[in-house]
Design a protein around this motif. Sequence first.
Motif, PDB file in Angstrom:
ATOM      1  N   GLU A 173       0.780  -0.909  -0.088  1.00 16.85           N
ATOM      2  CA  GLU A 173       0.060  -0.036   0.029  1.00 16.85           C
ATOM      3  C   GLU A 173       0.939   1.162   0.454  1.00 16.85           C
ATOM      4  O   GLU A 173       2.127   1.134   0.483  1.00 16.85           O
ATOM      5  CB  GLU A 173      -0.373   0.196   1.306  1.00 16.85           C
ATOM      6  N   GLU A 174       0.578   1.875  -0.147  1.00 13.14           N
ATOM      7  CA  GLU A 174       1.206   3.354  -0.174  1.00 13.14           C
ATOM      8  C   GLU A 174       1.296   3.834   1.005  1.00 13.14           C
ATOM      9  O   GLU A 174       0.107   3.631   1.821  1.00 13.14           O
ATOM     10  CB  GLU A 174       0.564   4.714  -1.402  1.00 13.14           C
ATOM     11  N   ALA A 175       2.090   4.480   1.246  1.00 10.07           N
ATOM     12  CA  ALA A 175       2.853   5.343   2.581  1.00 10.07           C
ATOM     13  C   ALA A 175       2.192   6.280   2.744  1.00 10.07           C
ATOM     14  O   ALA A 175       2.011   6.755   2.296  1.00 10.07           O
ATOM     15  CB  ALA A 175       4.699   5.331   3.131  1.00 10.07           C
ATOM     16  N   ASP A 176       1.730   6.438   4.193  1.00 11.03           N
ATOM     17  CA  ASP A 176       1.070   8.266   4.605  1.00 11.03           C
ATOM     18  C   ASP A 176       2.131   8.972   4.135  1.00 11.03           C
ATOM     19  O   ASP A 176       3.079   8.931   4.179  1.00 11.03           O
ATOM     20  CB  ASP A 176       1.328   8.296   6.367  1.00 11.03           C
ATOM     21  N   SER A 177       1.893  10.131   3.526  1.00 14.03           N
ATOM     22  CA  SER A 177       2.374  11.109   3.004  1.00 14.03           C
ATOM     23  C   SER A 177       2.619  11.850   4.244  1.00 14.03           C
ATOM     24  O   SER A 177       1.299  12.121   5.624  1.00 14.03           O
ATOM     25  CB  SER A 177       1.559  12.262   2.078  1.00 14.03           C
ATOM     26  N   ARG A 178       3.863  13.353   4.312  1.00 18.36           N
ATOM     27  CA  ARG A 178       4.095  13.776   4.777  1.00 18.36           C
ATOM     28  C   ARG A 178       5.173  14.669   4.321  1.00 18.36           C
ATOM     29  O   ARG A 178       5.538  14.645   3.301  1.00 18.36           O
ATOM     30  CB  ARG A 178       5.518  13.237   5.745  1.00 18.36           C
ATOM     31  N   PHE A 179       5.292  15.853   5.161  1.00 18.57           N
ATOM     32  CA  PHE A 179       5.992  17.348   4.093  1.00 18.57           C
ATOM     33  C   PHE A 179       7.296  16.689   4.784  1.00 18.57           C
ATOM     34  O   PHE A 179       7.573  16.461   5.948  1.00 18.57           O
ATOM     35  CB  PHE A 179       5.425  18.359   5.191  1.00 18.57           C
ATOM     36  N   LEU A 180       8.136  17.018   3.634  1.00 21.62           N
ATOM     37  CA  LEU A 180       9.390  16.935   3.699  1.00 21.62           C
ATOM     38  C   LEU A 180      10.008  17.473   5.096  1.00 21.62           C
ATOM     39  O   LEU A 180      11.412  17.019   5.536  1.00 21.62           O
ATOM     40  CB  LEU A 180      10.229  16.895   2.378  1.00 21.62           C
ATOM     41  N   GLY A 181       9.859  18.979   5.337  1.00 18.57           N
ATOM     42  CA  GLY A 181       9.807  19.994   6.919  1.00 18.57           C
ATOM     43  C   GLY A 181       9.535  19.026   7.856  1.00 18.57           C
ATOM     44  O   GLY A 181       9.987  18.963   8.812  1.00 18.57           O
ATOM     45  N   ASP A 182       8.581  18.025   7.619  1.00 20.36           N
ATOM     46  CA  ASP A 182       8.957  17.071   9.021  1.00 20.36           C
ATOM     47  C   ASP A 182      10.122  16.253   9.231  1.00 20.36           C
ATOM     48  O   ASP A 182      10.140  15.193  10.111  1.00 20.36           O
ATOM     49  CB  ASP A 182       7.120  16.556   8.984  1.00 20.36           C
TER      50      ASP A 182
ATOM     51  N   ASP B  22      12.393  26.047   2.082  1.00 22.23           N
ATOM     52  CA  ASP B  22      10.886  26.366   2.492  1.00 22.23           C
ATOM     53  C   ASP B  22       9.925  25.675   2.310  1.00 22.23           C
ATOM     54  O   ASP B  22       8.977  24.854   1.509  1.00 22.23           O
ATOM     55  CB  ASP B  22       9.935  27.633   3.278  1.00 22.23           C
ATOM     56  N   GLN B  23      10.110  26.440   0.554  1.00 23.04           N
ATOM     57  CA  GLN B  23       8.921  25.343  -1.011  1.00 23.04           C
ATOM     58  C   GLN B  23       9.360  24.626  -0.970  1.00 23.04           C
ATOM     59  O   GLN B  23       8.398  23.729  -1.433  1.00 23.04           O
ATOM     60  CB  GLN B  23       9.649  26.110  -1.767  1.00 23.04           C
ATOM     61  N   LEU B  24      10.818  23.469  -0.747  1.00 21.43           N
ATOM     62  CA  LEU B  24      10.994  22.393  -0.876  1.00 21.43           C
ATOM     63  C   LEU B  24      10.801  21.198   0.754  1.00 21.43           C
ATOM     64  O   LEU B  24      10.017  20.697   0.264  1.00 21.43           O
ATOM     65  CB  LEU B  24      12.354  21.712  -1.045  1.00 21.43           C
ATOM     66  N   LEU B  25      10.501  22.080   1.440  1.00 21.62           N
ATOM     67  CA  LEU B  25       9.844  21.879   2.996  1.00 21.62           C
ATOM     68  C   LEU B  25       8.353  21.282   2.461  1.00 21.62           C
ATOM     69  O   LEU B  25       8.113  20.541   3.232  1.00 21.62           O
ATOM     70  CB  LEU B  25      10.584  22.246   4.724  1.00 21.62           C
ATOM     71  N   SER B  26       8.046  22.030   1.722  1.00 19.63           N
ATOM     72  CA  SER B  26       6.794  22.123   1.493  1.00 19.63           C
ATOM     73  C   SER B  26       6.076  20.948   0.957  1.00 19.63           C
ATOM     74  O   SER B  26       4.785  20.279   0.669  1.00 19.63           O
ATOM     75  CB  SER B  26       5.846  23.572   1.473  1.00 19.63           C
ATOM     76  N   VAL B  27       6.762  20.175   0.362  1.00 15.89           N
ATOM     77  CA  VAL B  27       6.561  19.079  -1.020  1.00 15.89           C
ATOM     78  C   VAL B  27       5.903  17.790   0.352  1.00 15.89           C
ATOM     79  O   VAL B  27       6.736  17.509   1.601  1.00 15.89           O
ATOM     80  CB  VAL B  27       8.160  18.696  -1.298  1.00 15.89           C
ATOM     81  N   ALA B  28       4.926  17.392   0.462  1.00 12.67           N
ATOM     82  CA  ALA B  28       4.941  15.861   0.391  1.00 12.67           C
ATOM     83  C   ALA B  28       4.977  14.468  -0.770  1.00 12.67           C
ATOM     84  O   ALA B  28       4.477  14.740  -1.192  1.00 12.67           O
ATOM     85  CB  ALA B  28       3.281  16.725   1.114  1.00 12.67           C
TER      86      ALA B  28
END
Length: 274
Positions: free
Chosen positions: A76-85, A210-216
């Motif tokens: 299954e596809e894993a849960d999405s997380r922001f790169l900032g996390d 900050d834009q990269l870290l907003s990627v999920a």
Amino acid sequence: MLDERSTGTTGSRKRSKVADALAYTFFLPPRRVQEQIVKVIRAVDDQVAALDVEAKALNDVYQAATSRLYRTAEGEEADSRFLGDVMHLDVVRTPMEAGATYHLAGVLNVGKGLVDKGEFDGADTEYSAMNILRENQVVMRKLTAWEGPITVVPSDFDGFVASSEFPTFTLTNDVAPGWMKHVCRTPRLWAEMKNRVVGTVQRRKRLNPDQLLSVAIPVPSRPEQEKVAEALDAIESEVIAIHEETARLCGVRARLLSGLLDRSIDISSAESGA
């Protein structure tokens, strides 16, 4: 010989005159020997071609297997997380000092890794300070980030430097650097980076940290990350080994052809060796 007579200052622009080419002399072996030489060289070419096919097949397997990077053990596809996390901006700067030697790194497109751009003296740059790259950090190039210049710093690039255009990020403990290395090679991440770049001129578009870290993206558990990274590393190692063998054979081919043509290699010994 023709290269010595060519004109121009750069390799791609150098040209040979027709008269020089027509005046070039070389040893022409008898027809029977020519055919023997062709036979020997063709045997090497066939080996190179077979290795190329094998490398392409393994690359296709690698690309197909990258889908597992985002999936759990159950498929299954894993849960999405922001790169900032899962990582944070962590830049360490070092001053450029005259008399000190620094090693410069560049980031290749589409997650292909880093390139060694050589050493330089601190007095030979316009920068007053540069970013230090540290092993297992993520580093990206802000400029033209839509081309996917992002990777994880390997051990042999630890301590290299890059300009402020190359921000660095430290991963959290629940993210395996080896997994992230392969994620950086996936079109899925590049597409997310492209969607967030800013600027009006295509070649000058930038992606800020900050834009990269907003990627999920989907992030499986660390044990699952390590398992798929190990499998992809194994495929990658095989591809690298094939490319090394191909390069070796191409070198053998060049030396063999030269030796056969100038008669420093006997054709009968070459045939038995091939």
